[in-house]
Scaffold this motif. Structure first.
Motif, short mmCIF file in Angstrom:
data_model
loop_
_atom_site.label_atom_id
_atom_site.label_comp_id
_atom_site.label_asym_id
_atom_site.label_seq_id
_atom_site.Cartn_x
_atom_site.Cartn_y
_atom_site.Cartn_z
N LYS A 1 0.67 -1.26 -0.11
CA LYS A 1 -0.10 -0.07 0.10
C LYS A 1 0.61 1.48 -0.02
O LYS A 1 0.44 2.47 -0.49
N ARG B 1 -10.02 3.65 -9.37
CA ARG B 1 -10.68 4.02 -7.74
C ARG B 1 -10.45 2.68 -7.07
O ARG B 1 -10.62 3.51 -5.99
N ILE B 2 -10.58 2.09 -7.38
CA ILE B 2 -10.39 0.63 -6.36
C ILE B 2 -8.90 0.64 -5.68
O ILE B 2 -8.92 1.41 -4.88
N LYS B 3 -7.98 2.00 -6.76
CA LYS B 3 -6.45 1.76 -5.84
C LYS B 3 -6.62 3.40 -5.02
O LYS B 3 -5.60 3.44 -4.36
N ASP C 1 -9.03 4.78 -4.12
CA ASP C 1 -9.67 4.35 -2.49
C ASP C 1 -8.97 4.05 -1.21
O ASP C 1 -8.65 4.06 -0.53
N LEU C 2 -7.49 3.57 -1.75
CA LEU C 2 -6.02 3.09 -0.70
C LEU C 2 -5.79 4.26 -0.20
O LEU C 2 -4.35 4.26 0.15
N ARG D 1 -3.11 2.87 -13.49
CA ARG D 1 -2.93 2.36 -11.70
C ARG D 1 -2.00 2.71 -11.44
O ARG D 1 -2.45 2.88 -10.04
#
Lengths: 386, 212
Positions: free
Chosen positions: B83, B106-108, B110-111, B152
């Protein structure tokens, strides 16, 4: 993304299983409570209590000792597994008369017989059931037959009949006589009983009366109040025969019905628990299948930096929402089921609590949450290992 | 800094490795360097990246990250590394084919990221995919998917970027744009990078060269 391979049929089966299991459980716990309260509330004598005395045969009718409970009898009763508690009923050994002098009502007076039992055998608030020499009033529990007598008396004088609530507001005078002394006290009714045929007073008042007005201060009890364990009622019947005891038949009936219903509900409770456990196992299997079918997505999320807890929490929230829905459905179905059952019970003259049992609700909410949490832990462990 | 001490993946045991090979040698990867790992197919380039990234543990020798043996790390530590320290472009891309381009990014995002999401979309547009935001990733061409994977990997505030043949499906023009994007991002974050390649040297923009 994690649920795109969701098998809707399997999910439906798990949901139906959960609804049936929790509905059964809630209904059983609710009616357990309802049965427990079946014999209480309307009577000032507590639940599961019976008043017992010795059978008097015609040959022994003139032998007063035959009706007395000996210390051996009391010991036998105390040690019996079907009996949770034994309390002797103490009688007055002095003269007592009850009088009512209310404005607008004719004077009413009668000699009465008073008795006292341990406070914890009564279903009364303690602040209403207390007496000492400084108290203004003596609290009384009257036999319901007294109301009948009072209303017959009222009818013969063409005055309106009184309800139990009105009777509780009437002022009575109790006069004690003995040992050449005479003393009057104010009294008021605080409760009624079907089980007792005499007027009940606090034990402290009875002790005071017997000490100050009675010639014979030591007598063995002729009447006992027994607290029964309904589950062992069969054993108690045998004991009744052995000790030559008798109790009111309607009291026996309630205890018998309660005992029988407890057995039926216990079996239903076990069945409901088995359904819930099976539902839990189906949920676990369904969840593992769901996670393994989303193996690529789960692995990829782990590879790009998601923690297993973050991934497992998606499954947790999914099942939490599903079980919240299950509980709502259970409540709706329970309301409908309860309406139908209560209508039948009301036809038999039984009134059941309107609200579902809080204990039942607590049990199903905790069980549902426990299942979802347990499932989450399994999913988390599976993801962390992958 | 990562130190390698006589690393050899189990499947490569018994095979002959050249003198310059990184296998069974001790060396370091400095996070300030831009390193290129050059080898032909089947020599273990992907395996090498997977060892660094913790996806494989079947090797002899030791890999030390700031003197910590990475084989001792648990899932919590690896999650923290993936992360906050590493970013990666996998050879097999590892996108979510059922999600749109935007959802994949967005999935990445969001982290956590130092970039606004608009800046991420801007990067995507630079790579010619500005109009593919709502298109399902599974329906994009291999080259387009590779560019989504590159964007990404640019999202987190990484310290070290791992790239496994990131331009294998791109033409020269897109390769040049993507490389510039990557190097600018590394410079902006003051981060290092590590790239596997089949022989390309990319105009010597990398300052360390390794072989298998």
């Amino acid at each position: 993304m994690l649920f795109h391979k969701l098998d809707r049929l399997q999910l439906l089966i798990v949901t139906i299983g959960a609804v049936v299991g929790f509905l059964f459980l809630l209904a059983v716990v609710h009616y357990f409570g309802a049965i427990k309260n079946l014999a209480s509330g309307a009577d000032s004598i507590g639940a599961n209590l019976v008043v017992a005395q010795k059978k008097v045969s015609k040959y022994a009718a003139f032998d007063s000792n035959n009706a007395v409970f000996t210390s051996e009898d009391l010991e036998l009763l105390n040690d019996h597994p079907a009996i949770q508690k034994v309390a002797p009923v103490v009688n007055n050994q002095f003269y007592v008369s009850l009088a009512m002098r209310e404005e607008g009502l004719p004077y009413f007076s009668t000699d009465i017989f008073i008795q006292a039992v341990d406070d914890d055998m009564l279903d009364l608030k303690l602040e209403n059931w207390r007496w000492d020499e400084h108290s203004e009033l003596i609290p009384l529990v009257m036999p319901r037959d007294f109301m009948l007598m009072l209303n017959q008396f009222a009818a013969s004088y063409n005055i309106p009949q009184v309800s139990e609530d009105i009777a509780k507001t009437l002022n009575f005078t109790i006069e004690l006589r003995g040992l050449g002394r005479k003393q009057s006290y104010k009294a008021r009714i605080v409760g009624f009983s079907n089980q007792m045929n005499s007027v009940l007073v606090p034990m402290s008042f009875m002790t005071f009366g017997n000490l100050n007005f009675a010639e014979d201060k030591t007598t063995a009890p002729t009447l006992l109040i027994l607290q029964l364990d309904q589950k062992k009622y069969g054993d108690f019947e045998q004991l009744m025969d052995d000790l030559n005891l008798e109790i009111k038949e309607n009291e026996l009936l309630v205890v018998k019905i309660q005992g029988m219903l407890y057995v039926v509900l216990s079996v239903l409770f076990i069945i409901a628990l088995i359904i819930v456990v099976l539902c839990g196992m189906m949920l676990a299997q369904f969840s593992m299948l769901l996670v393994s079918e989303s193996a690529y997505e789960v692995q990829t999320l782990l590879h790009i930096g998601y923690h297993p807890k973050q991934i497992a929490s998606h499954f947790y929230h999914f099942f939490l929402r599903r079980f919240a829905l299950v509980l709502l459905l259970v409540l709706a179905l329970f309301a409908a089921l309860k309406y139908a059952i209560d209508n039948v019970l009301m036809n038999f003259g039984l009134l059941v609590e309107f609200w579902p049992s809080w204990l039942g609700l607590l049990i199903i909410v905790l069980l549902a949450w426990g299942l979802v949490l347990w499932n989450y832990k399994r999913i988390l462990s599976y993801i962390a290992k992958s | 800094m990562i130190r390698f001490e006589n690393i050899l993946p189990k499947p490569l045991e018994g095979l002959h490795h050249g003198e310059n090979s990184v296998w069974e040698r001790s060396f370091e990867l400095d996070f300030n360097n831009k390193t290129l790992l050059n080898a032909s197919s089947g020599k273990g380039k992907t395996t090498f990246i997977h060892l660094i990234y913790g996806l494989r543990t079947d090797y002899s020798g030791q890999i030390l990250f700031n003197n910590e043996n990475i084989q001792q790390w648990d899932i919590n530590r690896w999650t923290e590394m993936r992360k906050n320290v590493y970013s990666v472009i996998f050879q097999d891309l590892q996108l979510f084919p059922n999600l749109s381009t935007e959802e994949n990014l967005r999935i990445k995002w969001d982290l956590g990221s130092d970039l606004k999401f608009d800046e991420v979309i801007e990067m995507l547009s630079k790579l010619g995919l500005g109009d593919k935001l709502n298109q399902s990733c599974g329906t994009l061409s291999q080259g387009q998917q590779q560019r989504v994977a590159i964007v990404r990997a640019m999202i987190p505030k990484f310290q070290y970027l791992l790239m496994d043949e990131p331009f294998s499906h791109l033409d020269e023009e897109n390769t040049a744009i993507a490389l510039e994007l990557i190097l600018n991002r590394c410079e902006h974050l003051n981060a290092g990078c590590f790239m596997t390649t089949l022989g390309e040297t990319y105009n010597n923009k990398f300052n360390q060269m390794l072989y298998l």
